[in-house]
Design a protein around this motif. Structure first.
Motif, mmCIF file in Angstrom:
data_model
loop_
_atom_site.group_PDB
_atom_site.id
_atom_site.type_symbol
_atom_site.label_atom_id
_atom_site.label_comp_id
_atom_site.label_asym_id
_atom_site.label_seq_id
_atom_site.Cartn_x
_atom_site.Cartn_y
_atom_site.Cartn_z
ATOM 1 N N GLU A 1 42.370 2.201 23.187
ATOM 2 C CA GLU A 1 43.025 3.388 22.646
ATOM 3 C C GLU A 1 43.292 4.440 23.718
ATOM 4 O OE1 GLU A 1 41.880 4.229 18.138
ATOM 5 O OE2 GLU A 1 40.162 4.429 19.483
ATOM 6 N N SER A 2 42.297 4.682 24.560
ATOM 7 C CA SER A 2 42.412 5.694 25.600
ATOM 8 C C SER A 2 42.007 5.098 26.936
ATOM 9 C CB SER A 2 41.525 6.908 25.292
ATOM 10 O OG SER A 2 41.944 7.545 24.106
ATOM 11 N N TRP A 3 42.682 5.548 27.998
ATOM 12 C CA TRP A 3 42.462 4.966 29.332
ATOM 13 C C TRP A 3 42.724 6.052 30.356
ATOM 14 C CZ3 TRP A 3 40.057 1.179 31.489
ATOM 15 C CH2 TRP A 3 40.456 0.607 32.698
ATOM 16 N N HIS A 4 41.773 6.255 31.263
ATOM 17 C CA HIS A 4 41.897 7.305 32.276
ATOM 18 C C HIS A 4 41.466 6.739 33.619
ATOM 19 C CE1 HIS A 4 41.914 11.343 33.989
ATOM 20 N NE2 HIS A 4 40.752 11.075 34.542
ATOM 21 N N VAL A 5 42.295 6.918 34.629
ATOM 22 C CA VAL A 5 41.990 6.424 35.975
ATOM 23 C C VAL A 5 42.143 7.557 36.977
ATOM 24 C CG1 VAL A 5 42.633 4.824 37.812
ATOM 25 C CG2 VAL A 5 42.643 4.049 35.446
ATOM 26 N N MET A 6 41.141 7.697 37.854
ATOM 27 C CA MET A 6 41.208 8.616 38.991
ATOM 28 C C MET A 6 41.277 7.779 40.265
ATOM 29 S SD MET A 6 38.414 11.557 37.931
ATOM 30 C CE MET A 6 37.013 10.430 37.920
ATOM 31 N N TYR A 7 42.299 8.016 41.079
ATOM 32 C CA TYR A 7 42.436 7.331 42.365
ATOM 33 C C TYR A 7 41.724 8.200 43.400
ATOM 34 C CZ TYR A 7 46.140 5.121 39.622
ATOM 35 O OH TYR A 7 46.841 4.483 38.634
ATOM 36 N N THR A 8 40.521 7.785 43.792
ATOM 37 C CA THR A 8 39.649 8.661 44.576
ATOM 38 C C THR A 8 39.840 8.527 46.081
ATOM 39 O OG1 THR A 8 37.899 6.998 44.488
ATOM 40 C CG2 THR A 8 37.921 8.656 42.753
ATOM 41 N N ALA A 9 40.385 7.402 46.533
ATOM 42 C CA ALA A 9 40.616 7.182 47.973
ATOM 43 C C ALA A 9 41.624 6.045 48.120
ATOM 44 C CB ALA A 9 39.317 6.837 48.699
ATOM 45 N N ARG A 10 42.250 5.964 49.282
ATOM 46 C CA ARG A 10 43.211 4.898 49.539
ATOM 47 C C ARG A 10 42.475 3.585 49.792
ATOM 48 N NH1 ARG A 10 45.492 5.595 54.203
ATOM 49 N NH2 ARG A 10 47.500 4.606 53.790
ATOM 50 N N GLY A 11 42.894 2.528 49.091
ATOM 51 C CA GLY A 11 42.322 1.207 49.324
ATOM 52 C C GLY A 11 42.952 0.591 50.553
ATOM 53 N N LYS A 12 42.185 0.409 51.621
ATOM 54 C CA LYS A 12 42.761 0.054 52.915
ATOM 55 C C LYS A 12 42.567 -1.396 53.337
ATOM 56 C CE LYS A 12 42.239 4.687 54.916
ATOM 57 N NZ LYS A 12 41.646 5.468 56.049
ATOM 58 N N ALA A 13 41.558 -2.079 52.817
ATOM 59 C CA ALA A 13 41.222 -3.393 53.374
ATOM 60 C C ALA A 13 41.008 -4.445 52.293
ATOM 61 C CB ALA A 13 39.983 -3.279 54.268
ATOM 62 N N GLY A 14 39.979 -4.284 51.473
ATOM 63 C CA GLY A 14 39.611 -5.295 50.501
ATOM 64 C C GLY A 14 38.711 -6.351 51.118
ATOM 65 N N PRO A 15 38.194 -7.250 50.317
ATOM 66 C CA PRO A 15 38.383 -7.372 48.870
ATOM 67 C C PRO A 15 37.933 -6.117 48.124
ATOM 68 C CG PRO A 15 37.308 -9.322 49.766
ATOM 69 C CD PRO A 15 37.283 -8.285 50.838
ATOM 70 N N PHE A 16 38.452 -5.995 46.887
ATOM 71 C CA PHE A 16 38.186 -4.832 46.055
ATOM 72 C C PHE A 16 37.425 -5.281 44.814
ATOM 73 C CE2 PHE A 16 42.113 -4.207 48.402
ATOM 74 C CZ PHE A 16 41.914 -2.979 49.017
ATOM 75 N N ARG A 17 36.274 -4.676 44.574
ATOM 76 C CA ARG A 17 35.384 -5.101 43.485
ATOM 77 C C ARG A 17 35.394 -4.081 42.346
ATOM 78 N NH1 ARG A 17 31.245 -4.338 46.021
ATOM 79 N NH2 ARG A 17 30.139 -2.681 44.894
ATOM 80 N N ALA A 18 35.693 -4.557 41.130
ATOM 81 C CA ALA A 18 35.667 -3.723 39.934
ATOM 82 C C ALA A 18 34.434 -4.076 39.109
ATOM 83 C CB ALA A 18 36.928 -3.937 39.103
ATOM 84 N N GLU A 19 33.666 -3.073 38.745
ATOM 85 C CA GLU A 19 32.487 -3.285 37.914
ATOM 86 C C GLU A 19 32.174 -2.012 37.151
ATOM 87 O OE1 GLU A 19 29.175 -4.232 40.393
ATOM 88 O OE2 GLU A 19 29.653 -2.676 41.856
ATOM 89 N N GLY A 20 31.347 -2.120 36.129
ATOM 90 C CA GLY A 20 31.024 -0.943 35.344
ATOM 91 C C GLY A 20 30.038 -1.252 34.249
ATOM 92 N N ARG A 21 30.073 -0.431 33.213
ATOM 93 C CA ARG A 21 29.176 -0.618 32.079
ATOM 94 C C ARG A 21 29.869 -0.153 30.806
ATOM 95 N NH1 ARG A 21 27.602 4.186 34.579
ATOM 96 N NH2 ARG A 21 27.105 5.940 33.204
ATOM 97 N N ALA A 22 29.431 -0.718 29.690
ATOM 98 C CA ALA A 22 29.997 -0.375 28.388
ATOM 99 C C ALA A 22 28.906 0.164 27.483
ATOM 100 C CB ALA A 22 30.651 -1.599 27.753
ATOM 101 N N MET A 23 29.308 0.970 26.525
ATOM 102 C CA MET A 23 28.368 1.542 25.568
ATOM 103 C C MET A 23 29.041 1.636 24.203
ATOM 104 S SD MET A 23 28.759 5.045 27.619
ATOM 105 C CE MET A 23 29.354 4.034 28.992
ATOM 106 N N ALA A 24 28.284 1.377 23.137
ATOM 107 C CA ALA A 24 28.841 1.392 21.793
ATOM 108 C C ALA A 24 28.443 2.663 21.062
ATOM 109 C CB ALA A 24 28.353 0.168 21.014
ATOM 110 N N SER A 25 29.342 3.124 20.196
ATOM 111 C CA SER A 25 29.041 4.280 19.362
ATOM 112 C C SER A 25 28.579 3.802 17.985
ATOM 113 C CB SER A 25 30.280 5.162 19.203
ATOM 114 O OG SER A 25 31.208 4.562 18.301
ATOM 115 N N GLU A 26 28.027 4.719 17.205
ATOM 116 C CA GLU A 26 27.580 4.377 15.864
ATOM 117 C C GLU A 26 28.753 4.043 14.948
ATOM 118 O OE1 GLU A 26 25.167 7.536 14.440
ATOM 119 O OE2 GLU A 26 23.484 7.087 15.793
ATOM 120 N N ARG A 27 29.957 4.462 15.318
ATOM 121 C CA ARG A 27 31.132 4.210 14.495
ATOM 122 C C ARG A 27 31.869 2.934 14.904
ATOM 123 N NH1 ARG A 27 33.902 10.172 13.409
ATOM 124 N NH2 ARG A 27 32.023 11.157 12.519
#
Length: 310
Positions: A254-280
């Motif tokens: 539904e909603s998506w927000h991205v901040m580009y914090t620095a220039r990606g110069k080399a790579g490989p580039f790793r995406a990772e994170g965490r998820a959390m559920a609401s009561e609804r």
């Protein structure tokens, strides 16, 4: 165009990093800001036509592109731009209408900073979208813009709204002329590969996705990882995390927000994170994209919200 089969072979294109790569995949990009003025626009034309993002997704630009189809900011909405439930994904919509803050490559070297997207309509039955963009304010080095992303066949049907910020990395010289840069002739089909595969993203482990080292077809003119692959790999990781958290793949972002914090110069580039559920029953995600070839520097941060469907 022929897509690679299970054995990785292909009759056209280059098989690299698990994807079909269409540019000079072995060539490291160079920064257009270092190009002498007499050669600047020739180099821009090469970089613009090598860039995979817009040509593959079929997005046209009314200022930068030349041709009968480049009269508006538009993009097809294909099967590979939808989730498992048939709703539209976030990354293609961001790519269809990137927030340039009133800056474009004919004027300067733009660099996105943030983009927020809110999906109002899952886009079922929609085959093409238009980005109707307006500049909120454009300063000397920073601009602010927002967009309505609508059904091309029914502009009153708003699929999403977006807003964001962009900075100028420097002025471009005079003499720009639109570039002949037609979209790739891709016919919509359920057999199209997923976007993350085309852009070289692969799953390293649960919730961790990786883009390969930077190459010319994945880079913006300033020789940094382009927003297209950034958006695609982050959404792939976010979707897996959200599905695992919710215990189902029947989800719609539904909603998506991205901040580009620095220039990606080399790579490989790793995406990772965490998820959390609401009561609804909604699921939220935090993600980071790191440049493993440049000190594991964070180059983008994202957050997303998903809801159950069906």
């Amino acid at each position: 165009m022929r897509w690679p089969g299970p054995d990785g072979g292909s009759e056209s294109g280059v098989r690299y990093g698990g994807s079909l790569r269409l540019g000079e995949v072995g060539q490291m990009p160079d920064d257009i800001r270092n190009v002498p003025t007499p050669e600047y626009w020739k180099q821009f034309e090469t970089k613009w036509t090598d860039l995979l993002t817009y040509r593959y997704l079929g997005r046209t630009h009314p200022v930068l592109d030349r041709g009968a189809n480049a009269v508006s900011q538009t993009m097809p909405l294909r099967s590979d731009m939808r989730n498992r439930s048939g709703g539209v994904m976030a990354a293609p919509l961001v790519i269809s209408s990137p927030e340039g803050g009133g800056f474009a490559d004919d004027f300067c070297v733009p660099n996105p900073v943030t983009q927020s997207l809110h999906i109002l309509d899952e886009g079922r039955g929609v085959t093409q979208v238009d980005g109707i963009q307006e500049t909120v304010r454009r300063g000397r080095t920073m601009g602010f813009s927002r967009s309505r992303i609508v059904d091309s066949a029914n502009p009153g049907r708003v699929i999403a709204i977006s807003e964001g910020t962009c900075v100028s990395l420097g002025n471009a010289p005079p003499g720009f002329e639109p570039v002949e840069n037609p979209p790739l002739p891709i016919v919509d089909s359920p057999d199209l590969p997923p976007l993350h595969q085309v852009f070289g993203a692969r799953r390293r482990e649960a919730g961790v996705w990786v883009l390969p080292a930077l190459t010319a077809d994945m880079a913006s003119p300033d020789a940094a990882l382009h927003l297209g692959p950034i958006q695609i790999v982050l959404e792939a990781a976010a979707t897996e995390l959200a599905e695992a958290c919710a215990g189902t793949d029947a989800l719609q972002i539904e909603s998506w927000h991205v901040m580009y914090t620095a220039r990606g110069k080399a790579g490989p580039f790793r995406a990772e994170g965490r998820a959390m559920a609401s009561e609804r029953g909604r699921v939220g995600c935090f993600l980071e994209l790191r440049d493993e070839g440049n000190g594991d520097r964070v180059v983008a941060s994202a957050s997303g919200a998903f809801r159950r469907v069906g």
